[in-house]
Design a protein around this motif. Structure first.
Motif, PDB file in Angstrom:
ATOM      1  N   PHE A  94     -17.004  20.937 -23.715  1.00  0.00           N
ATOM      2  CA  PHE A  94     -17.218  19.856 -24.657  1.00  0.00           C
ATOM      3  C   PHE A  94     -16.548  18.527 -24.136  1.00  0.00           C
ATOM      4  O   PHE A  94     -17.471  17.523 -24.267  1.00  0.00           O
ATOM      5  N   LEU A  95     -15.376  18.651 -23.680  1.00  0.00           N
ATOM      6  CA  LEU A  95     -14.756  17.172 -23.146  1.00  0.00           C
ATOM      7  C   LEU A  95     -15.626  16.837 -22.244  1.00  0.00           C
ATOM      8  O   LEU A  95     -15.810  15.556 -21.867  1.00  0.00           O
ATOM      9  N   LEU A 120      -3.184  21.206 -25.822  1.00  0.00           N
ATOM     10  CA  LEU A 120      -4.258  21.959 -25.741  1.00  0.00           C
ATOM     11  C   LEU A 120      -4.489  22.491 -24.447  1.00  0.00           C
ATOM     12  O   LEU A 120      -5.525  23.090 -23.997  1.00  0.00           O
ATOM     13  N   GLU A 121      -3.672  22.263 -23.531  1.00  0.00           N
ATOM     14  CA  GLU A 121      -3.963  22.474 -21.907  1.00  0.00           C
ATOM     15  C   GLU A 121      -4.084  23.992 -21.826  1.00  0.00           C
ATOM     16  O   GLU A 121      -5.009  24.484 -21.073  1.00  0.00           O
ATOM     17  N   SER A 130     -13.413  29.319 -31.829  1.00  0.00           N
ATOM     18  CA  SER A 130     -12.223  30.245 -31.985  1.00  0.00           C
ATOM     19  C   SER A 130     -11.125  29.566 -32.296  1.00  0.00           C
ATOM     20  O   SER A 130      -9.950  30.245 -32.552  1.00  0.00           O
ATOM     21  N   LEU A 131     -10.896  28.106 -32.561  1.00  0.00           N
ATOM     22  CA  LEU A 131      -9.930  27.365 -32.529  1.00  0.00           C
ATOM     23  C   LEU A 131      -9.430  27.398 -34.115  1.00  0.00           C
ATOM     24  O   LEU A 131     -10.452  27.342 -34.812  1.00  0.00           O
ATOM     25  N   ARG A 138      -6.893  18.275 -33.253  1.00  0.00           N
ATOM     26  CA  ARG A 138      -6.433  17.795 -32.082  1.00  0.00           C
ATOM     27  C   ARG A 138      -7.463  17.599 -31.156  1.00  0.00           C
ATOM     28  O   ARG A 138      -7.383  16.710 -30.160  1.00  0.00           O
ATOM     29  N   LEU A 139      -8.509  18.443 -30.772  1.00  0.00           N
ATOM     30  CA  LEU A 139      -9.687  18.286 -29.779  1.00  0.00           C
ATOM     31  C   LEU A 139     -10.394  17.116 -30.553  1.00  0.00           C
ATOM     32  O   LEU A 139     -10.925  16.217 -29.456  1.00  0.00           O
ATOM     33  N   GLY A 140     -10.430  16.791 -31.618  1.00  0.00           N
ATOM     34  CA  GLY A 140     -11.166  15.462 -32.043  1.00  0.00           C
ATOM     35  C   GLY A 140     -10.528  14.177 -31.581  1.00  0.00           C
ATOM     36  O   GLY A 140     -11.003  13.247 -31.163  1.00  0.00           O
ATOM     37  N   ILE A 141      -8.948  14.294 -31.407  1.00  0.00           N
ATOM     38  CA  ILE A 141      -8.348  13.100 -30.882  1.00  0.00           C
ATOM     39  C   ILE A 141      -8.502  13.267 -29.274  1.00  0.00           C
ATOM     40  O   ILE A 141      -8.705  12.062 -28.838  1.00  0.00           O
TER      41      ILE A 141
END
Length: 290
Positions: A94-95, A120-121, A130-131, A138-141
């Motif tokens: 995604f990133l 999130l490393e 699954s998150l 935090r993935l949004g950040i």
């Protein structure tokens, strides 16, 4: 860095969603506070280029952003209220995709840095579906900071988070505030109470107040009261006044009342907080006789 909003106005048909909103923002965290429907998301969408204003200008360091084009958008990081993710993508996939959309150079380096920052490393290979909710926020950040933005815009970023994740999120925002402008839109006072340099209060499309938390609290000094009451009187006060808090103490109740005048002879004035200000500013006409 300085971002200037000059008389921003937006209509939906004949309805004025924003009315001559003007403000100056420099480096630091700003809370955009208001109830649902106040115009927060509309203002954000104009800032990030999703919507066009019907009037007014936005200037970044003295330059009209409408004329800057891509040079302005490259400086923006944005996290919507409800980030949409591809559930079957891994975090890293995604990133990587977001880096391609943003045109980020050195994608691997940017992704590694963003994942480390949001802790999130160890989850880079997990499917997003699954998150947990907090991890997705935090993935949004992480995706918002991939391009090292100078203007970071967050729309209701703590929606649905538990208290622990909300505190973690606030700490992340505070750490991001160096050398960038962060605008955090919310209707949850605690999201900005401790981290905001200044707070902007938006009501029905109008910027009614801007200042530091202490300045805003002082604006209603002498309008917040505490009073003890029995159960019967407590119910009457709730129906009559703006009550920001009720605490049971034995057989009595301690009420915190927001009112221009002393509501009862035995009421004692107390120092205001931002919850009191929020109630006084946005709900005085509909809940009690402020």
């Amino acid at each position: 860095m300085k971002l200037e909003l000059q008389n921003i106005t937006k209509y939906y048909g004949k309805y004025p969603a924003l009315k001559n909103v003007s403000a100056i923002l420099t480096e630091g965290v700003y809370g955009l506070l208001g109830p649902n429907g106040a115009g927060k998301t509309t203002l954000i969408n104009i800032l990030i280029g999703i919507l066009s204003a019907n009037g007014g200008t936005i200037c970044l360091d003295g330059k009209n952003t409408a004329k800057m084009g891509r040079r302005y958008f490259d400086k923006i990081g944005y996290m919507p209220q409800y980030p949409q993710f591809y559930a079957n993508f891994t975090v890293r996939e995604f990133l990587t995709y977001m880096c391609q959309l943003k045109g980020v150079d050195k994608a691997n380096e940017s992704i590694g840095s963003a994942l480390k920052f949001v802790n999130l490393e160890e989850h880079y290979s997990r499917k997003i579906g699954s998150l947990s909710g907090g991890m997705r926020q935090r993935l949004g950040i992480a995706q918002a900071i991939l391009n090292n933005p100078k203007l970071l815009v967050l729309d209701e970023p703590t929606a649905g988070l538990d208290p622990g994740e909300r505190i973690r999120f606030r700490n992340l925002i505070s750490r991001l505030a160096n050398e960038r402008i962060i605008l955090l839109a919310t209707h949850i006072v605690s999201d900005v109470e401790y981290i905001a340099k200044e707070i902007l209060l938006l009501q029905k499309g109008t910027l009614v107040m801007q200042g530091t938390p202490s300045e805003l609290e002082k604006s209603i000094k002498g309008k917040v009261w505490e009073i003890f009451a029995n159960e019967k009187d407590m119910a009457l006060m709730v129906d009559t006044y703006c009550v920001s808090n009720i605490k049971q103490q034995g057989t009595s109740y301690l009420l915190r009342v927001v009112n221009n005048d002393k509501p009862f002879e035995n009421a004692k004035p107390v120092a205001p907080n931002l919850d009191d200000l929020f109630l006084y500013t946005f709900f005085q006409s509909s809940e009690g006789q402020v």
